[in-house]
Scaffold this active site. Sequence first.
Site, PDB file in Angstrom:
ATOM      1  N   ASP A  54       4.478   4.465   5.543  1.00 45.70           N
ATOM      2  CA  ASP A  54       3.058   4.815   5.471  1.00 45.70           C
ATOM      3  C   ASP A  54       2.267   3.560   5.103  1.00 45.70           C
ATOM      4  O   ASP A  54       2.618   2.844   4.166  1.00 45.70           O
ATOM      5  CB  ASP A  54       2.848   5.909   4.413  1.00 45.70           C
TER       6      ASP A  54
ATOM      7  N   GLN B  90      -4.834  17.373   5.629  1.00 41.70           N
ATOM      8  CA  GLN B  90      -4.269  16.631   6.762  1.00 41.70           C
ATOM      9  C   GLN B  90      -5.321  15.694   7.351  1.00 41.70           C
ATOM     10  O   GLN B  90      -6.479  16.069   7.539  1.00 41.70           O
ATOM     11  CB  GLN B  90      -3.779  17.614   7.846  1.00 41.70           C
TER      12      GLN B  90
ATOM     13  N   HIS C 230       3.880  15.597  10.728  1.00 42.04           N
ATOM     14  CA  HIS C 230       4.669  14.602   9.998  1.00 42.04           C
ATOM     15  C   HIS C 230       4.993  15.132   8.615  1.00 42.04           C
ATOM     16  O   HIS C 230       4.222  15.883   8.027  1.00 42.04           O
ATOM     17  CB  HIS C 230       3.915  13.271   9.867  1.00 42.04           C
ATOM     18  N   PHE C 231       6.154  14.729   8.141  1.00 36.42           N
ATOM     19  CA  PHE C 231       6.515  14.968   6.744  1.00 36.42           C
ATOM     20  C   PHE C 231       6.399  13.654   6.001  1.00 36.42           C
ATOM     21  O   PHE C 231       6.742  12.600   6.530  1.00 36.42           O
ATOM     22  CB  PHE C 231       7.950  15.513   6.629  1.00 36.42           C
ATOM     23  N   HIS C 232       5.892  13.753   4.780  1.00 33.28           N
ATOM     24  CA  HIS C 232       5.842  12.611   3.859  1.00 33.28           C
ATOM     25  C   HIS C 232       7.087  12.646   2.979  1.00 33.28           C
ATOM     26  O   HIS C 232       7.441  13.711   2.453  1.00 33.28           O
ATOM     27  CB  HIS C 232       4.647  12.729   2.916  1.00 33.28           C
TER      28      HIS C 232
HETATM   29  P1  5GP Z   1      -1.865  13.367   6.401  1.00 36.15           P
HETATM   30  O1  5GP Z   1      -3.139  13.137   5.645  1.00 36.15           O
HETATM   31  O2  5GP Z   1      -2.181  13.714   7.830  1.00 36.15           O
HETATM   32  O3  5GP Z   1      -0.919  14.320   5.750  1.00 36.15           O
HETATM   33  O4  5GP Z   1      -1.080  11.999   6.388  1.00 36.15           O
HETATM   34  C1  5GP Z   1      -1.355  10.949   7.236  1.00 36.15           C
HETATM   35  C2  5GP Z   1      -0.695   9.743   6.610  1.00 36.15           C
HETATM   36  O5  5GP Z   1      -0.727   8.717   7.580  1.00 36.15           O
HETATM   37  C3  5GP Z   1      -1.429   9.221   5.383  1.00 36.15           C
HETATM   38  O6  5GP Z   1      -0.528   9.168   4.292  1.00 36.15           O
HETATM   39  C4  5GP Z   1      -1.925   7.846   5.790  1.00 36.15           C
HETATM   40  O7  5GP Z   1      -1.840   6.919   4.751  1.00 36.15           O
HETATM   41  C5  5GP Z   1      -1.010   7.505   6.948  1.00 36.15           C
HETATM   42  N1  5GP Z   1      -1.594   6.682   7.977  1.00 36.15           N
HETATM   43  C6  5GP Z   1      -2.847   6.759   8.502  1.00 36.15           C
HETATM   44  N2  5GP Z   1      -3.009   5.850   9.488  1.00 36.15           N
HETATM   45  C7  5GP Z   1      -1.822   5.196   9.590  1.00 36.15           C
HETATM   46  C8  5GP Z   1      -1.372   4.133  10.430  1.00 36.15           C
HETATM   47  O8  5GP Z   1      -2.090   3.608  11.288  1.00 36.15           O
HETATM   48  N3  5GP Z   1      -0.107   3.701  10.258  1.00 36.15           N
HETATM   49  C9  5GP Z   1       0.729   4.246   9.300  1.00 36.15           C
HETATM   50  N4  5GP Z   1       1.956   3.746   9.219  1.00 36.15           N
HETATM   51  N5  5GP Z   1       0.334   5.244   8.492  1.00 36.15           N
HETATM   52  C10 5GP Z   1      -0.930   5.719   8.633  1.00 36.15           C
END
Ligand code: 5GP
Length: 144
Positions: free
Chosen positions: A37, A101, A107-109
Amino acid sequence: MTLHADYDPNNIFAKIVRGEMPCVRVYEDNIALAFMDVFPQSQGHTLIIPKRQQARNFIDMPSDHLGSYMLRVQKVARAVEAALSPDGMVVTQFNGATAGQTVFHLHFHVIPRWDGVPLGRHAGGGMATPEELEPLATKIRSKL
Ligand code: 5GP
């Protein structure tokens, strides 16, 4: 963004899968891709995404592809633990903007946690450089 909407094939993770956007890769096979991330909430924060399904979230994911994907999530989580020896680990995902989100490709973190180290902000902390992420990815890859 609502919980249910059309999948946007130009979301950032779709671009990463297609190789149109860079990422620091941890694991890849025909089912899943795992990468660091770029706004990590902790050292070693890793994301695991399905490669072939156009699923915005967990609800959308075709059930017959879920099992093979979740095996990859666990495989990467185990490697993160083996590589970084955290005291605990968050394995989570969000469905819909209301739930937090921000990228609409499932995606899983995997977020390792250490006693006394506060959790960084979700999707809003500082941006890590490839030079910072690569050594962590190398350690995780060595345990896969
Ligand atoms: P969400 O908020 O959808 O659960 O998580 C999206 C995750 O993607 C966030 O933790 C954010 O930091 C990460 N993220 C956003 N843009 C990018 C990117 O361009 N590259 C990577 N590797 N991670 C990203």
